[in-house]
Structures are given as C-alpha cells and as structure tokens.
Scaffold this active site. Sequence first.
Site: not given
Ligand code: UFG
Length: 338
Positions: A124, A149, A153
């Site tokens: 990831s 998590y 990785k």
């Molecule tokens: N977000 C919102 N509202 C929500 C959900 C997400 O504003 O309800 C924002 C988050 O703050 C972030 C963006 O949308 O800025 C993306 O969020 P996600 O949860 O979809 O994805 P992430 O980038 O946080 O997650 C990814 C991978 C994970 C990993 C993570 C590490 O999907 O497997 O990065 O930070 F662990």
Amino acid sequence: MNVLVTGGAGFIGSHTVVALAEAGFTPIILDDFSNSEAGVIDGLEQILGYRPTTYTENCHNPETLRRIFRDENIQGVIHFAAFKAVGESMQKPLEYYDNNVGALIVLLKTMQECHIPNLIFSSSCTVYGEPDALPVTEQTPVKPAFSVYGNTKQIGEEILHDTVSAGIPLKITALRYFNPIGAHPSAAIGELPRGVPNNLVPFITQTAAGLRSSLTVFGDDYPTPDGTCIRDYIHVLDLAEAHVAALRHLVQLNTSSFYDIFNIGTGQGVSVMELINSFERVTGVSLNYSIGPRRSGDVTAVYAGVEKSEQMLGWKATRSMDQALEDAWRWQVRVDKG
Ligand code: UFG
C-alpha cells in the site's frame, strides 16, 4: 498457468480474477469469506461464463496450501487475503499481525517447500506516510507507519526482501496500491463494504443512494489548493491489470530469486472536493455533504510516480476517474436493487 488468488472474493481480488482470466491465466480462488460475500462468485460466473474454482478456506493452514498447490498445479500466487481497516487495526493489533504477517510467513514457507516460484504481494502507498516530496517514487523513503495496518504492510515488504536476499528461490513483486475505486462496468462485481464504509467512494455512493444521510469531508484546512486531502484514485480494473502485467514480468525473468516493488497508481493527485464534484457531474446526483474535522492519521497528499511500472511492467492506468465513478455508481444502484 494456474494462479492461486488468496482473497479472490474481495474487491481487488475479484477484479483481478477477471483480468487474469481475460489474459489467459486460470485463477483459482482461496477465500474464507470473512470479509466478502458468496454472491461475488455468482458475479464472476456472470462475467466469465464459468464458475471459477473456489476454496472456502483460510490461508493460514500450510496443509490447505499444500493440497491446493498440488491438486490445482499452481505455478503462481497473488496474495490479497488480509485485513485492511486502519481504525480496527489499532483495536485488534494481534489479529492484524496474525492475519497479515503470520499468514504471509506460512505462505512463503509453503511456496518454498512446494517449489511454487512466483508471488505477487498486496502492499500500500500507506508505507510512504506523509511524504516530503511528490509524486512518491519507489525510492521515496518509507516512513514509520501511522497504524498497525500500515505496519503490517511494511513488515510484509521487509519479510519479502529478506527472504529473497537470503537466496531463497522465490520471485516476488510487491505492488504498492494507491486508492482503488470503481467496479466492473457490468456491475456484476464491485466493492461491498460491511457496515459503515471507511473509504471515500463507497461512502459517497451510499450517501447518494440515500443509505447514509450525509458525507463528512474530513477537513478543508489542509495546505492544498482547496484545503482537502489529495489522493491518487485508480480504477480497480486498471489495478487488476497491473497484477497481470506484474505476473507476466515475473514469469519471464531468467533468475530464480527476485524481489522488486512497484507503485500502482495513475500519477494524478485529486482532492476530496474535486472527486465529489466529479461524482455529481458524472452521475447527475447531488450529494449531501458537510465539512467536518480532520480524521486522525490522514496524510495531506500522496500520489504515485508511475515511471517504473510503465517502464518495467509495460503497464499504465488507462481508465479515467469519471469512468471509475460511473462504474462505482452503476454498481451501487445494482446492489440497492438486490
Ligand atoms: N474521506 C472523507 N470522508 C469520508 C471518507 C474519506 O473526507 O467519509 C477522505 C479522507 O479524509 C481522505 C480521502 O477521503 O482524505 C480518502 O480516504 P479513504 O479512506 O478512501 O482512503 P485513504 O487514502 O485514507 O486510504 C488509503 C488506503 C488504505 C490505507 C490508507 C493509509 O485505502 O488501505 O490509505 O492512509 F491504509
């Protein structure tokens, strides 16, 4: 070539099963369905025209792996099976280390014992943490993990590196995924989060469908042009095809021990607000959302440098974010119809 796909009923796993089959490989699924639904196999049958061989078992057990390797004449493994919820990993560290690290060690030992040469591992972009410079390339230093998590990785990558450094005859590629979104355009398979989605796009599609009352944008005071976080959203079918490219690359290598890492993203950074606006434009559905506080553990911005995977794997993402959002919405509408 018969390929074992652990976690093959999951979101990325199921789309990779389709990509493998389309590329002429025979995917064999091993999934304990602890975080996926039996209906995924029906969806795969609808797309492929046949029911992929599926073992409903856990991949921690060397006896299970030995039996499947032998009975199915497996020549390569794509290892998706893992837990992936960042928040939950902080509550259940031992379950996460056991499932994500313990099972990987069992898999590696059994592959070595059974002379299965090729492995692709799901890593990831979380390993980059809050990067100092963008885009992140495979040379960008790995930062201390924010979550259990993320640590699983990083440890997984270290185990693979050390295994190959010791001269153990395994050819291994780790793919660092950025943010997979979308679904198969047939809407026969897609993302099926259990409970309240953690990830942005399933939360958006469930809100647009009326299953959730409102989306919270986690923070608009980040140092980005519109104040919301920036990520690299990649169509899950592009990500799936990266596995095919990585497997082909491994198979044709003229060496018995190999380890390398590739970023799998689009190379484009997109903010949360840009994604919401695109979703509304593409689907014509207006989304109920509000700005809330930052979510702990979120990095400001991360997107992929993709030169290495383009040059060495001959792969690059071809689908647009609009296409991914259309496909994600088509899937949500289908799921709601039952
Ligand atoms: N977000 C919102 N509202 C929500 C959900 C997400 O504003 O309800 C924002 C988050 O703050 C972030 C963006 O949308 O800025 C993306 O969020 P996600 O949860 O979809 O994805 P992430 O980038 O946080 O997650 C990814 C991978 C994970 C990993 C993570 C590490 O999907 O497997 O990065 O930070 F662990």
